[in-house]
Every structure is written in structure tokens, then in C-alpha cells.
Write a protein that holds these residues in place. Structure first.
Motif, PDB file in Angstrom:
ATOM      1  N   LEU A   1       0.829  -1.210   0.000  1.00 17.85           N
ATOM      2  CA  LEU A   1       0.000   0.000   0.000  1.00 17.85           C
ATOM      3  C   LEU A   1       0.860   1.254   0.000  1.00 17.85           C
ATOM      4  O   LEU A   1       1.918   1.278   0.614  1.00 17.85           O
ATOM      5  N   PRO A   2       0.383   2.309  -0.653  1.00 18.76           N
ATOM      6  CA  PRO A   2       1.094   3.591  -0.531  1.00 18.76           C
ATOM      7  C   PRO A   2       1.015   4.086   0.910  1.00 18.76           C
ATOM      8  O   PRO A   2       0.014   3.873   1.595  1.00 18.76           O
ATOM      9  N   ALA A   3       2.053   4.754   1.375  1.00 20.54           N
ATOM     10  CA  ALA A   3       2.102   5.258   2.756  1.00 20.54           C
ATOM     11  C   ALA A   3       0.937   6.196   3.030  1.00 20.54           C
ATOM     12  O   ALA A   3       0.621   7.066   2.227  1.00 20.54           O
ATOM     13  N   GLY A   4       0.263   5.966   4.174  1.00 19.81           N
ATOM     14  CA  GLY A   4      -0.800   6.852   4.626  1.00 19.81           C
ATOM     15  C   GLY A   4      -2.136   6.696   3.929  1.00 19.81           C
ATOM     16  O   GLY A   4      -3.063   7.438   4.227  1.00 19.81           O
ATOM     17  N   VAL A   5      -2.273   5.727   3.038  1.00 21.62           N
ATOM     18  CA  VAL A   5      -3.537   5.556   2.311  1.00 21.62           C
ATOM     19  C   VAL A   5      -4.666   5.194   3.279  1.00 21.62           C
ATOM     20  O   VAL A   5      -4.462   4.492   4.266  1.00 21.62           O
ATOM     21  N   LEU A   6      -5.856   5.718   3.012  1.00 20.33           N
ATOM     22  CA  LEU A   6      -7.036   5.436   3.826  1.00 20.33           C
ATOM     23  C   LEU A   6      -7.608   4.086   3.392  1.00 20.33           C
ATOM     24  O   LEU A   6      -7.932   3.883   2.227  1.00 20.33           O
ATOM     25  N   ILE A   7      -7.735   3.156   4.334  1.00 23.16           N
ATOM     26  CA  ILE A   7      -8.225   1.810   4.026  1.00 23.16           C
ATOM     27  C   ILE A   7      -9.729   1.731   4.209  1.00 23.16           C
ATOM     28  O   ILE A   7     -10.425   1.131   3.404  1.00 23.16           O
ATOM     29  N   ASP A   8     -10.231   2.332   5.285  1.00 24.47           N
ATOM     30  CA  ASP A   8     -11.666   2.285   5.572  1.00 24.47           C
ATOM     31  C   ASP A   8     -12.142   3.677   5.990  1.00 24.47           C
ATOM     32  O   ASP A   8     -11.819   4.126   7.090  1.00 24.47           O
ATOM     33  N   PRO A   9     -12.918   4.346   5.133  1.00 18.82           N
ATOM     34  CA  PRO A   9     -13.373   5.701   5.459  1.00 18.82           C
ATOM     35  C   PRO A   9     -14.243   5.768   6.710  1.00 18.82           C
ATOM     36  O   PRO A   9     -14.175   6.737   7.463  1.00 18.82           O
ATOM     37  N   ALA A  10     -15.053   4.744   6.962  1.00 16.61           N
ATOM     38  CA  ALA A  10     -15.957   4.767   8.114  1.00 16.61           C
ATOM     39  C   ALA A  10     -15.176   4.807   9.436  1.00 16.61           C
ATOM     40  O   ALA A  10     -15.524   5.546  10.357  1.00 16.61           O
ATOM     41  N   SER A  11     -14.110   4.026   9.527  1.00 14.48           N
ATOM     42  CA  SER A  11     -13.327   3.981  10.766  1.00 14.48           C
ATOM     43  C   SER A  11     -12.082   4.864  10.698  1.00 14.48           C
ATOM     44  O   SER A  11     -11.405   5.032  11.698  1.00 14.48           O
ATOM     45  N   GLU A  12     -11.793   5.389   9.514  1.00  9.57           N
ATOM     46  CA  GLU A  12     -10.588   6.188   9.264  1.00  9.57           C
ATOM     47  C   GLU A  12      -9.315   5.382   9.495  1.00  9.57           C
ATOM     48  O   GLU A  12      -8.270   5.915   9.866  1.00  9.57           O
ATOM     49  N   LEU A  13      -9.389   4.071   9.258  1.00 10.90           N
ATOM     50  CA  LEU A  13      -8.230   3.188   9.357  1.00 10.90           C
ATOM     51  C   LEU A  13      -7.304   3.456   8.183  1.00 10.90           C
ATOM     52  O   LEU A  13      -7.741   3.492   7.036  1.00 10.90           O
ATOM     53  N   THR A  14      -6.018   3.663   8.480  1.00 15.74           N
ATOM     54  CA  THR A  14      -5.045   3.949   7.433  1.00 15.74           C
ATOM     55  C   THR A  14      -3.973   2.873   7.369  1.00 15.74           C
ATOM     56  O   THR A  14      -3.859   2.030   8.272  1.00 15.74           O
ATOM     57  N   GLU A  15      -3.176   2.941   6.330  1.00 15.54           N
ATOM     58  CA  GLU A  15      -2.028   2.046   6.194  1.00 15.54           C
ATOM     59  C   GLU A  15      -1.082   2.237   7.376  1.00 15.54           C
ATOM     60  O   GLU A  15      -0.525   1.273   7.892  1.00 15.54           O
ATOM     61  N   ASP A  16      -0.932   3.487   7.817  1.00 16.40           N
ATOM     62  CA  ASP A  16      -0.074   3.771   8.977  1.00 16.40           C
ATOM     63  C   ASP A  16      -0.572   3.034  10.226  1.00 16.40           C
ATOM     64  O   ASP A  16       0.236   2.539  11.017  1.00 16.40           O
ATOM     65  N   ASP A  17      -1.897   2.972  10.408  1.00 11.72           N
ATOM     66  CA  ASP A  17      -2.471   2.262  11.557  1.00 11.72           C
ATOM     67  C   ASP A  17      -2.111   0.779  11.514  1.00 11.72           C
ATOM     68  O   ASP A  17      -1.692   0.202  12.525  1.00 11.72           O
ATOM     69  N   LEU A  18      -2.279   0.160  10.351  1.00  7.49           N
ATOM     70  CA  LEU A  18      -1.981  -1.268  10.232  1.00  7.49           C
ATOM     71  C   LEU A  18      -0.492  -1.543  10.429  1.00  7.49           C
ATOM     72  O   LEU A  18      -0.124  -2.522  11.090  1.00  7.49           O
ATOM     73  N   ALA A  19       0.347  -0.680   9.875  1.00  5.42           N
ATOM     74  CA  ALA A  19       1.791  -0.855  10.059  1.00  5.42           C
ATOM     75  C   ALA A  19       2.157  -0.728  11.529  1.00  5.42           C
ATOM     76  O   ALA A  19       2.960  -1.509  12.052  1.00  5.42           O
ATOM     77  N   LEU A  20       1.568   0.243  12.229  1.00  6.93           N
ATOM     78  CA  LEU A  20       1.824   0.429  13.656  1.00  6.93           C
ATOM     79  C   LEU A  20       1.381  -0.802  14.447  1.00  6.93           C
ATOM     80  O   LEU A  20       2.109  -1.299  15.321  1.00  6.93           O
ATOM     81  N   ILE A  21       0.203  -1.317  14.140  1.00  4.32           N
ATOM     82  CA  ILE A  21      -0.315  -2.499  14.837  1.00  4.32           C
ATOM     83  C   ILE A  21       0.628  -3.679  14.641  1.00  4.32           C
ATOM     84  O   ILE A  21       0.974  -4.384  15.598  1.00  4.32           O
ATOM     85  N   LEU A  22       1.084  -3.894  13.422  1.00  2.00           N
ATOM     86  CA  LEU A  22       1.990  -5.012  13.151  1.00  2.00           C
ATOM     87  C   LEU A  22       3.331  -4.830  13.860  1.00  2.00           C
ATOM     88  O   LEU A  22       3.878  -5.779  14.414  1.00  2.00           O
ATOM     89  N   ARG A  23       3.865  -3.605  13.860  1.00  2.76           N
ATOM     90  CA  ARG A  23       5.132  -3.363  14.554  1.00  2.76           C
ATOM     91  C   ARG A  23       4.991  -3.626  16.049  1.00  2.76           C
ATOM     92  O   ARG A  23       5.864  -4.227  16.679  1.00  2.76           O
ATOM     93  N   ARG A  24       3.869  -3.189  16.633  1.00  5.46           N
ATOM     94  CA  ARG A  24       3.658  -3.401  18.077  1.00  5.46           C
ATOM     95  C   ARG A  24       3.450  -4.879  18.391  1.00  5.46           C
ATOM     96  O   ARG A  24       3.938  -5.373  19.407  1.00  5.46           O
ATOM     97  N   LEU A  25       2.710  -5.588  17.551  1.00  5.22           N
ATOM     98  CA  LEU A  25       2.545  -7.031  17.758  1.00  5.22           C
ATOM     99  C   LEU A  25       3.887  -7.734  17.722  1.00  5.22           C
ATOM    100  O   LEU A  25       4.170  -8.613  18.539  1.00  5.22           O
ATOM    101  N   TYR A  26       4.717  -7.344  16.763  1.00  2.83           N
ATOM    102  CA  TYR A  26       6.032  -7.950  16.648  1.00  2.83           C
ATOM    103  C   TYR A  26       6.857  -7.664  17.900  1.00  2.83           C
ATOM    104  O   TYR A  26       7.476  -8.564  18.468  1.00  2.83           O
ATOM    105  N   ALA A  27       6.837  -6.417  18.366  1.00  2.00           N
ATOM    106  CA  ALA A  27       7.602  -6.047  19.556  1.00  2.00           C
ATOM    107  C   ALA A  27       7.084  -6.769  20.796  1.00  2.00           C
ATOM    108  O   ALA A  27       7.872  -7.246  21.617  1.00  2.00           O
ATOM    109  N   MET A  28       5.767  -6.857  20.940  1.00  2.00           N
ATOM    110  CA  MET A  28       5.193  -7.541  22.108  1.00  2.00           C
ATOM    111  C   MET A  28       5.538  -9.021  22.083  1.00  2.00           C
ATOM    112  O   MET A  28       5.794  -9.614  23.125  1.00  2.00           O
TER     113      MET A  28
END
Length: 81
Positions: free
Chosen positions: A26-53
């Protein structure tokens, strides 16, 4: 992105790897779901935190939790004289 190949939960690790591969395309910062305002940045952050945890959870170093609680009788014990 981090690989989850050594996850203790193989199904979760495989799902995280698939999600990471999808997010990477995905392009950086792209909006994935307009209703929830979920972005590519959100998913990347979630994956990085899961990996760290996961890395923290697998750290074998002991954690000091303070003194162990002493066992107590649930019914009061009275001394007879």
C-alpha cells in the motif's frame, strides 16, 4: 516489515505475515476504511507493536514481581485456651 515466522501460534504468525505483505504494497498513509478512518499507517503500527510484544513475551529474563504472597486460611482460626 517484521516476519512472524517464529511465532508460538503458527496460525496467528501466518495471518500476520499475510497482513504485513498486504500492507507493504500500500502507498504510505492511504485510507483503508473511510468509516473507521483506518489507514495504512495504523496497520503498520499495529503489526510493529505485535512484533515487539511477541519479542518481549518470549524474553526469558526473569521479572521481579516482589515478595510472594503468603497463603492464608479462608476461615479464621481461633485458639482454644
Amino acid at each position: 516489515m517484521a516476519a512472524f515466522d517464529d511465532s508460538s501460534d503458527a496460525d496467528l504468525g501466518a495471518a500476520c505475515n499475510r497482513l504485513a505483505a498486504w500492507v507493504e504494497g500500500l502507498p504510505a498513509g492511504v485510507l483503508i476504511d473511510p468509516a473507521s478512518e483506518l489507514t495504512e499507517d495504523d496497520l503498520a503500527l499495529i503489526l510493529r507493536r505485535l512484533y515487539a510484544m511477541r519479542r518481549i513475551a518470549s524474553d526469558p529474563s526473569p521479572v521481579d514481581h516482589g515478595p510472594a504472597a503468603t497463603a492464608r486460611v479462608s476461615v479464621p482460626v481461633t485458639a482454644k485456651s
